[in-house]
Design a protein around this motif. Sequence first.
Motif, PDB file in Angstrom:
ATOM      1  N   UNK A 153       0.840  -1.212   0.000  1.00 11.71           N
ATOM      2  CA  UNK A 153       0.000   0.000   0.000  1.00 11.71           C
ATOM      3  C   UNK A 153       0.876   1.264   0.000  1.00 11.71           C
ATOM      4  N   UNK A 154       2.002   1.210   0.728  1.00  8.54           N
ATOM      5  CA  UNK A 154       2.914   2.359   0.788  1.00  8.54           C
ATOM      6  C   UNK A 154       3.570   2.630  -0.571  1.00  8.54           C
ATOM      7  N   UNK A 155       3.692   1.578  -1.388  1.00  5.50           N
ATOM      8  CA  UNK A 155       4.389   1.705  -2.669  1.00  5.50           C
ATOM      9  C   UNK A 155       3.469   2.077  -3.828  1.00  5.50           C
ATOM     10  N   UNK A 156       2.154   2.094  -3.566  1.00  5.33           N
ATOM     11  CA  UNK A 156       1.193   2.405  -4.622  1.00  5.33           C
ATOM     12  C   UNK A 156       1.482   3.769  -5.237  1.00  5.33           C
ATOM     13  N   UNK A 157       1.940   4.716  -4.416  1.00  7.50           N
ATOM     14  CA  UNK A 157       2.220   6.069  -4.912  1.00  7.50           C
ATOM     15  C   UNK A 157       3.259   6.074  -6.033  1.00  7.50           C
ATOM     16  N   UNK A 158       4.132   5.073  -6.052  1.00  7.11           N
ATOM     17  CA  UNK A 158       5.193   5.008  -7.058  1.00  7.11           C
ATOM     18  C   UNK A 158       4.667   4.762  -8.473  1.00  7.11           C
ATOM     19  N   UNK A 159       3.472   4.190  -8.600  1.00  4.26           N
ATOM     20  CA  UNK A 159       2.988   3.831  -9.943  1.00  4.26           C
ATOM     21  C   UNK A 159       2.120   4.924 -10.565  1.00  4.26           C
ATOM     22  N   UNK A 160       1.952   6.042  -9.885  1.00  2.00           N
ATOM     23  CA  UNK A 160       1.189   7.152 -10.456  1.00  2.00           C
ATOM     24  C   UNK A 160      -0.311   6.904 -10.428  1.00  2.00           C
ATOM     25  N   UNK A 161      -1.045   7.652 -11.242  1.00  2.00           N
ATOM     26  CA  UNK A 161      -2.505   7.533 -11.288  1.00  2.00           C
ATOM     27  C   UNK A 161      -2.917   6.126 -11.707  1.00  2.00           C
ATOM     28  N   UNK A 162      -3.888   5.567 -10.991  1.00  2.00           N
ATOM     29  CA  UNK A 162      -4.378   4.219 -11.312  1.00  2.00           C
ATOM     30  C   UNK A 162      -5.145   4.222 -12.623  1.00  2.00           C
ATOM     31  N   UNK A 163      -4.894   3.194 -13.427  1.00  2.00           N
ATOM     32  CA  UNK A 163      -5.630   3.032 -14.680  1.00  2.00           C
ATOM     33  C   UNK A 163      -6.549   1.815 -14.666  1.00  2.00           C
ATOM     34  N   UNK A 164      -6.132   0.742 -13.957  1.00  2.00           N
ATOM     35  CA  UNK A 164      -6.936  -0.472 -13.939  1.00  2.00           C
ATOM     36  C   UNK A 164      -6.539  -1.336 -12.751  1.00  2.00           C
ATOM     37  N   UNK A 165      -7.517  -2.059 -12.217  1.00  2.00           N
ATOM     38  CA  UNK A 165      -7.270  -2.964 -11.092  1.00  2.00           C
ATOM     39  C   UNK A 165      -7.830  -4.343 -11.445  1.00  2.00           C
TER      40      UNK A 165
END
Length: 355
Positions: A153-165
Amino acid sequence: MVNPSSPGIAILGAGIFVKTQYIPRLAEISDLVDLKAIWSRTEESAKGAVEIARKHFPEVKCKWGDEGLNEIIQDSSIVGVAVVVAAETMVELSLKMLKAGKHVLQEKPAAASISEIETAMSSYRNISADSPCRPIWAVAENYRFEPAFVELKKLIAEIGDMMNVQLIIEGSMNSSNPYFSSSWRRNLSGGFILDMGVHYIAGLRMLVGCEVTSVSATTTHVDKTLPGPDNITSNFQLENGCSGVFVMVVSSRSPKILWRIVGLKGTVQLERGVEGGRHGYMATIYGEGGTSRTIFYPFSGVTEELKAFFNDISETSKEQEPRLSYVEGARDVAVLEAMLESGAKNGAVVPVNKF
Protein backbone atom coordinates in the motif's frame (compact mmCIF):
# COMPACT_ATOMS: atom_id res chain seq x y z
CA MET A 1 4.34 -17.40 31.70
CA VAL A 2 1.31 -15.10 31.70
CA ASN A 3 1.96 -11.41 32.23
CA PRO A 4 -0.27 -10.30 35.16
CA SER A 5 -1.17 -7.14 33.22
CA SER A 6 -2.29 -9.09 30.14
CA PRO A 7 -6.02 -8.89 29.34
CA GLY A 8 -8.05 -11.99 30.16
CA ILE A 9 -9.96 -13.37 27.17
CA ALA A 10 -12.26 -16.23 26.23
CA ILE A 11 -12.78 -17.89 22.86
CA LEU A 12 -16.36 -18.66 21.86
CA GLY A 13 -16.16 -21.49 19.37
CA ALA A 14 -14.03 -24.61 19.09
CA GLY A 15 -13.99 -25.40 15.39
CA ILE A 16 -11.28 -25.85 12.78
CA PHE A 17 -10.14 -22.23 12.71
CA VAL A 18 -9.85 -22.03 16.50
CA LYS A 19 -7.79 -25.22 16.66
CA THR A 20 -5.53 -24.54 13.67
CA GLN A 21 -5.15 -20.76 13.83
CA TYR A 22 -6.33 -19.07 17.03
CA ILE A 23 -4.68 -21.38 19.54
CA PRO A 24 -1.29 -21.60 17.73
CA ARG A 25 -1.20 -17.83 17.07
CA LEU A 26 -2.14 -17.04 20.68
CA ALA A 27 0.65 -19.38 21.82
CA GLU A 28 3.12 -17.23 19.83
CA ILE A 29 2.10 -14.13 21.81
CA SER A 30 1.21 -15.76 25.14
CA ASP A 31 3.00 -12.94 26.98
CA LEU A 32 0.37 -10.50 25.69
CA VAL A 33 -2.79 -12.35 26.67
CA ASP A 34 -4.28 -14.60 29.35
CA LEU A 35 -6.54 -17.21 27.72
CA LYS A 36 -8.99 -18.04 30.47
CA ALA A 37 -11.69 -20.08 28.76
CA ILE A 38 -12.83 -21.77 25.56
CA TRP A 39 -16.56 -22.24 25.04
CA SER A 40 -18.59 -24.32 22.64
CA ARG A 41 -22.21 -25.41 22.39
CA THR A 42 -21.21 -28.98 23.29
CA GLU A 43 -18.95 -30.32 26.01
CA GLU A 44 -17.16 -32.65 23.59
CA SER A 45 -16.21 -29.85 21.20
CA ALA A 46 -15.05 -27.52 23.97
CA LYS A 47 -12.89 -30.23 25.57
CA GLY A 48 -11.23 -30.99 22.24
CA ALA A 49 -10.07 -27.39 21.82
CA VAL A 50 -9.09 -26.97 25.48
CA GLU A 51 -6.92 -30.08 25.29
CA ILE A 52 -4.89 -28.41 22.50
CA ALA A 53 -4.77 -25.04 24.27
CA ARG A 54 -3.58 -26.42 27.62
CA LYS A 55 -0.16 -27.16 26.12
CA HIS A 56 0.35 -23.40 26.03
CA PHE A 57 -2.24 -22.13 28.54
CA PRO A 58 -2.38 -24.73 31.33
CA GLU A 59 -5.01 -22.80 33.34
CA VAL A 60 -7.57 -22.44 30.53
CA LYS A 61 -11.08 -23.55 31.54
CA CYS A 62 -13.55 -25.57 29.52
CA LYS A 63 -17.05 -24.06 29.12
CA TRP A 64 -20.09 -25.23 27.18
CA GLY A 65 -23.80 -24.60 26.71
CA ASP A 66 -25.88 -21.80 28.18
CA GLU A 67 -24.43 -22.30 31.66
CA GLY A 68 -20.87 -21.98 30.40
CA LEU A 69 -21.76 -18.86 28.43
CA ASN A 70 -23.27 -17.23 31.50
CA GLU A 71 -20.18 -18.09 33.52
CA ILE A 72 -18.03 -16.23 30.98
CA ILE A 73 -20.41 -13.25 31.08
CA GLN A 74 -20.22 -13.14 34.89
CA ASP A 75 -16.43 -13.50 35.02
CA SER A 76 -15.05 -9.99 35.52
CA SER A 77 -11.50 -11.19 34.81
CA ILE A 78 -12.52 -11.85 31.20
CA VAL A 79 -12.51 -8.45 29.49
CA GLY A 80 -12.55 -9.62 25.85
CA VAL A 81 -13.95 -12.49 23.81
CA ALA A 82 -13.13 -13.82 20.36
CA VAL A 83 -16.36 -14.94 18.68
CA VAL A 84 -15.50 -17.70 16.23
CA VAL A 85 -18.78 -19.51 15.59
CA ALA A 86 -21.14 -20.14 12.68
CA ALA A 87 -22.06 -16.98 10.76
CA GLU A 88 -25.78 -17.30 11.46
CA THR A 89 -25.23 -17.00 15.23
CA MET A 90 -22.09 -14.83 15.26
CA VAL A 91 -23.75 -11.39 15.42
CA GLU A 92 -26.27 -12.49 18.05
CA LEU A 93 -23.51 -13.86 20.26
CA SER A 94 -21.31 -10.79 19.72
CA LEU A 95 -24.12 -8.44 20.77
CA LYS A 96 -24.81 -10.58 23.84
CA MET A 97 -21.18 -10.22 24.91
CA LEU A 98 -21.12 -6.48 24.15
CA LYS A 99 -24.25 -5.94 26.26
CA ALA A 100 -22.39 -7.70 29.09
CA GLY A 101 -19.59 -5.12 28.73
CA LYS A 102 -17.10 -7.46 27.05
CA HIS A 103 -14.92 -6.28 24.18
CA VAL A 104 -15.52 -8.46 21.11
CA LEU A 105 -13.28 -9.64 18.29
CA GLN A 106 -15.71 -11.27 15.87
CA GLU A 107 -14.57 -13.38 12.96
CA LYS A 108 -15.56 -12.33 9.47
CA PRO A 109 -17.95 -11.86 7.75
CA ALA A 110 -19.36 -8.95 9.77
CA ALA A 111 -22.83 -10.39 9.08
CA ALA A 112 -24.63 -12.48 6.48
CA SER A 113 -26.42 -9.51 4.86
CA ILE A 114 -26.69 -5.72 4.78
CA SER A 115 -30.03 -5.82 6.62
CA GLU A 116 -28.44 -7.81 9.46
CA ILE A 117 -25.52 -5.37 9.56
CA GLU A 118 -27.83 -2.36 9.80
CA THR A 119 -29.81 -3.94 12.64
CA ALA A 120 -26.60 -4.97 14.41
CA MET A 121 -25.06 -1.51 14.16
CA SER A 122 -28.23 0.05 15.55
CA SER A 123 -28.18 -2.36 18.51
CA TYR A 124 -24.48 -1.60 19.12
CA ARG A 125 -25.13 2.15 19.15
CA ASN A 126 -27.86 1.61 21.76
CA ILE A 127 -25.48 -0.45 23.91
CA SER A 128 -22.78 2.20 23.63
CA ALA A 129 -25.20 4.98 24.51
CA ASP A 130 -26.05 3.29 27.81
CA SER A 131 -22.48 2.36 28.71
CA PRO A 132 -20.02 4.71 30.43
CA CYS A 133 -17.18 2.64 28.95
CA ARG A 134 -17.79 1.80 25.30
CA PRO A 135 -17.05 -1.88 24.57
CA ILE A 136 -15.06 -2.43 21.36
CA TRP A 137 -16.66 -4.40 18.54
CA ALA A 138 -13.92 -5.51 16.17
CA VAL A 139 -14.13 -7.71 13.08
CA ALA A 140 -11.14 -9.96 12.47
CA GLU A 141 -9.81 -9.47 8.93
CA ASN A 142 -6.23 -10.69 8.78
CA TYR A 143 -5.67 -9.45 5.21
CA ARG A 144 -5.67 -5.87 6.51
CA PHE A 145 -2.78 -6.84 8.79
CA GLU A 146 -0.69 -8.95 6.41
CA PRO A 147 2.72 -7.21 6.05
CA ALA A 148 2.54 -7.67 2.26
CA PHE A 149 -0.60 -5.52 2.02
CA VAL A 150 0.70 -2.97 4.53
CA GLU A 151 3.98 -2.51 2.68
CA LEU A 152 2.58 -2.66 -0.86
CA LYS A 153 0.00 0.00 0.00
CA LYS A 154 2.91 2.36 0.79
CA LEU A 155 4.39 1.71 -2.67
CA ILE A 156 1.19 2.41 -4.62
CA ALA A 157 2.22 6.07 -4.91
CA GLU A 158 5.19 5.01 -7.06
CA ILE A 159 2.99 3.83 -9.94
CA GLY A 160 1.19 7.15 -10.46
CA ASP A 161 -2.50 7.53 -11.29
CA MET A 162 -4.38 4.22 -11.31
CA MET A 163 -5.63 3.03 -14.68
CA ASN A 164 -6.94 -0.47 -13.94
CA VAL A 165 -7.27 -2.96 -11.09
CA GLN A 166 -7.51 -6.75 -11.47
CA LEU A 167 -8.32 -9.23 -8.74
CA ILE A 168 -8.37 -12.90 -9.75
CA ILE A 169 -9.11 -15.70 -7.29
CA GLU A 170 -9.09 -19.38 -8.21
CA GLY A 171 -9.89 -21.09 -4.93
CA SER A 172 -9.36 -24.65 -3.76
CA MET A 173 -12.67 -25.38 -2.03
CA ASN A 174 -12.88 -29.09 -2.81
CA SER A 175 -13.39 -32.23 -0.74
CA SER A 176 -9.79 -32.16 0.53
CA ASN A 177 -10.34 -28.70 2.08
CA PRO A 178 -11.25 -28.91 5.79
CA TYR A 179 -13.95 -26.25 5.34
CA PHE A 180 -15.63 -28.00 2.37
CA SER A 181 -18.23 -29.80 4.50
CA SER A 182 -18.93 -26.84 6.81
CA SER A 183 -22.74 -26.79 7.00
CA TRP A 184 -23.11 -23.12 7.96
CA ARG A 185 -20.95 -21.95 5.05
CA ARG A 186 -23.14 -23.98 2.70
CA ASN A 187 -26.33 -22.51 4.20
CA LEU A 188 -24.99 -18.94 4.18
CA SER A 189 -26.61 -16.65 1.64
CA GLY A 190 -23.84 -16.18 -0.92
CA GLY A 191 -22.17 -19.39 0.26
CA PHE A 192 -18.42 -19.66 -0.10
CA ILE A 193 -18.27 -16.54 -2.29
CA LEU A 194 -19.34 -14.40 0.66
CA ASP A 195 -17.37 -16.28 3.32
CA MET A 196 -14.14 -16.41 1.31
CA GLY A 197 -14.71 -13.26 -0.72
CA VAL A 198 -14.65 -10.75 2.13
CA HIS A 199 -10.92 -11.46 2.51
CA TYR A 200 -10.21 -10.48 -1.07
CA ILE A 201 -12.44 -7.40 -1.00
CA ALA A 202 -10.70 -6.29 2.21
CA GLY A 203 -7.33 -6.63 0.48
CA LEU A 204 -8.61 -4.78 -2.58
CA ARG A 205 -10.05 -1.85 -0.61
CA MET A 206 -6.90 -1.56 1.46
CA LEU A 207 -4.55 -1.51 -1.53
CA VAL A 208 -6.50 1.00 -3.65
CA GLY A 209 -7.18 3.24 -0.65
CA CYS A 210 -10.75 4.11 -1.62
CA GLU A 211 -14.23 2.63 -1.81
CA VAL A 212 -16.00 0.62 -4.50
CA THR A 213 -19.03 2.67 -5.63
CA SER A 214 -20.87 0.36 -8.05
CA VAL A 215 -20.64 -3.10 -9.61
CA SER A 216 -21.98 -5.14 -12.51
CA ALA A 217 -21.61 -8.91 -12.23
CA THR A 218 -22.35 -12.29 -13.79
CA THR A 219 -22.71 -15.32 -11.52
CA THR A 220 -22.96 -19.02 -12.40
CA HIS A 221 -23.32 -22.35 -10.61
CA VAL A 222 -21.20 -25.02 -12.31
CA ASP A 223 -19.78 -27.32 -9.62
CA LYS A 224 -22.84 -28.95 -8.07
CA THR A 225 -20.84 -30.25 -5.09
CA LEU A 226 -20.76 -26.60 -3.97
CA PRO A 227 -23.61 -24.25 -3.07
CA GLY A 228 -24.39 -21.71 -5.78
CA PRO A 229 -23.20 -19.45 -7.09
CA ASP A 230 -19.66 -20.79 -7.28
CA ASN A 231 -18.31 -18.43 -9.96
CA ILE A 232 -18.50 -14.66 -10.26
CA THR A 233 -17.09 -12.12 -12.70
CA SER A 234 -17.67 -8.47 -11.85
CA ASN A 235 -16.70 -5.08 -13.18
CA PHE A 236 -16.39 -2.51 -10.43
CA GLN A 237 -16.04 1.26 -10.24
CA LEU A 238 -13.86 2.97 -7.63
CA GLU A 239 -14.56 6.41 -6.20
CA ASN A 240 -11.18 7.61 -7.52
CA GLY A 241 -12.48 7.13 -11.08
CA CYS A 242 -10.58 3.92 -11.79
CA SER A 243 -12.36 0.71 -12.79
CA GLY A 244 -11.43 -2.92 -12.40
CA VAL A 245 -12.48 -6.53 -12.56
CA PHE A 246 -13.08 -9.09 -9.80
CA VAL A 247 -13.04 -12.76 -10.85
CA MET A 248 -13.64 -15.54 -8.36
CA VAL A 249 -13.80 -19.28 -8.93
CA VAL A 250 -14.54 -21.08 -5.66
CA SER A 251 -12.90 -24.36 -6.67
CA SER A 252 -10.14 -24.67 -9.25
CA ARG A 253 -7.65 -27.45 -10.10
CA SER A 254 -4.93 -24.77 -10.24
CA PRO A 255 -5.47 -22.42 -7.26
CA LYS A 256 -4.21 -18.87 -7.68
CA ILE A 257 -4.78 -15.46 -6.07
CA LEU A 258 -3.60 -12.32 -7.82
CA TRP A 259 -3.99 -8.60 -7.17
CA ARG A 260 -2.66 -6.33 -9.96
CA ILE A 261 -2.88 -2.53 -10.05
CA VAL A 262 -1.77 -0.76 -13.22
CA GLY A 263 -0.72 2.87 -13.01
CA LEU A 264 0.67 5.52 -15.36
CA LYS A 265 4.22 4.99 -14.09
CA GLY A 266 4.21 1.31 -13.28
CA THR A 267 2.38 -1.71 -11.92
CA VAL A 268 2.19 -3.46 -8.56
CA GLN A 269 1.31 -7.13 -8.23
CA LEU A 270 0.64 -9.37 -5.26
CA GLU A 271 0.30 -13.15 -5.33
CA ARG A 272 0.78 -16.06 -3.00
CA GLY A 273 4.14 -17.79 -2.95
CA VAL A 274 6.61 -19.89 -0.99
CA GLU A 275 10.17 -19.00 -0.04
CA GLY A 276 12.46 -21.10 2.13
CA GLY A 277 9.57 -23.37 3.06
CA ARG A 278 7.50 -20.43 4.35
CA HIS A 279 4.15 -19.53 2.82
CA GLY A 280 3.31 -15.90 2.16
CA TYR A 281 2.99 -13.27 -0.55
CA MET A 282 5.25 -12.19 -3.36
CA ALA A 283 4.93 -8.43 -3.90
CA THR A 284 6.35 -7.16 -7.21
CA ILE A 285 6.75 -3.55 -8.33
CA TYR A 286 7.24 -3.00 -12.06
CA GLY A 287 8.70 0.40 -12.93
CA GLU A 288 9.61 2.34 -16.03
CA GLY A 289 12.17 0.89 -18.44
CA GLY A 290 11.31 -2.72 -17.60
CA THR A 291 12.72 -2.56 -14.06
CA SER A 292 11.16 -4.68 -11.33
CA ARG A 293 11.75 -5.82 -7.77
CA THR A 294 10.08 -8.58 -5.81
CA ILE A 295 9.79 -8.87 -2.02
CA PHE A 296 8.53 -11.93 -0.11
CA TYR A 297 6.42 -11.48 3.03
CA PRO A 298 5.51 -14.55 5.13
CA PHE A 299 1.94 -14.81 6.44
CA SER A 300 1.45 -13.20 9.87
CA GLY A 301 -1.88 -11.37 9.56
CA VAL A 302 -3.79 -13.39 12.18
CA THR A 303 -1.06 -12.81 14.77
CA GLU A 304 -0.89 -9.09 13.98
CA GLU A 305 -4.65 -8.60 14.18
CA LEU A 306 -4.76 -10.39 17.55
CA LYS A 307 -1.95 -8.19 18.87
CA ALA A 308 -3.83 -5.09 17.71
CA PHE A 309 -7.02 -6.22 19.47
CA PHE A 310 -5.21 -6.97 22.73
CA ASN A 311 -3.59 -3.56 22.56
CA ASP A 312 -7.01 -1.97 21.99
CA ILE A 313 -8.55 -3.62 25.06
CA SER A 314 -5.57 -3.00 27.33
CA GLU A 315 -5.84 -0.23 29.87
CA THR A 316 -3.24 1.88 28.07
CA SER A 317 -5.05 2.00 24.71
CA LYS A 318 -6.85 5.25 23.87
CA GLU A 319 -8.63 4.39 20.63
CA GLN A 320 -9.49 1.42 18.45
CA GLU A 321 -7.30 0.30 15.57
CA PRO A 322 -9.40 1.40 12.55
CA ARG A 323 -8.54 -1.70 10.53
CA LEU A 324 -10.46 -3.77 13.09
CA SER A 325 -13.62 -1.65 13.16
CA TYR A 326 -16.99 -3.29 12.56
CA VAL A 327 -17.68 -0.68 9.88
CA GLU A 328 -14.70 -1.91 7.83
CA GLY A 329 -16.09 -5.43 7.93
CA ALA A 330 -19.52 -4.11 6.93
CA ARG A 331 -18.03 -2.37 3.88
CA ASP A 332 -16.44 -5.63 2.70
CA VAL A 333 -19.81 -7.41 2.88
CA ALA A 334 -21.53 -4.50 1.10
CA VAL A 335 -19.33 -4.90 -2.00
CA LEU A 336 -19.94 -8.64 -2.26
CA GLU A 337 -23.67 -8.35 -1.62
CA ALA A 338 -23.89 -5.79 -4.45
CA MET A 339 -22.03 -8.19 -6.77
CA LEU A 340 -24.31 -11.09 -5.86
CA GLU A 341 -27.39 -8.88 -6.33
CA SER A 342 -26.13 -7.76 -9.73
CA GLY A 343 -25.52 -11.38 -10.74
CA ALA A 344 -29.09 -12.24 -9.78
CA LYS A 345 -30.25 -9.30 -11.95
CA ASN A 346 -28.33 -10.42 -15.04
CA GLY A 347 -25.52 -7.90 -14.69
CA ALA A 348 -27.51 -4.79 -13.80
CA VAL A 349 -25.37 -2.00 -12.32
CA VAL A 350 -25.86 -2.02 -8.54
CA PRO A 351 -24.60 0.75 -6.22
CA VAL A 352 -22.67 -0.39 -3.15
CA ASN A 353 -24.24 0.43 0.22
CA LYS A 354 -22.29 3.03 2.16
CA PHE A 355 -21.42 2.80 5.85
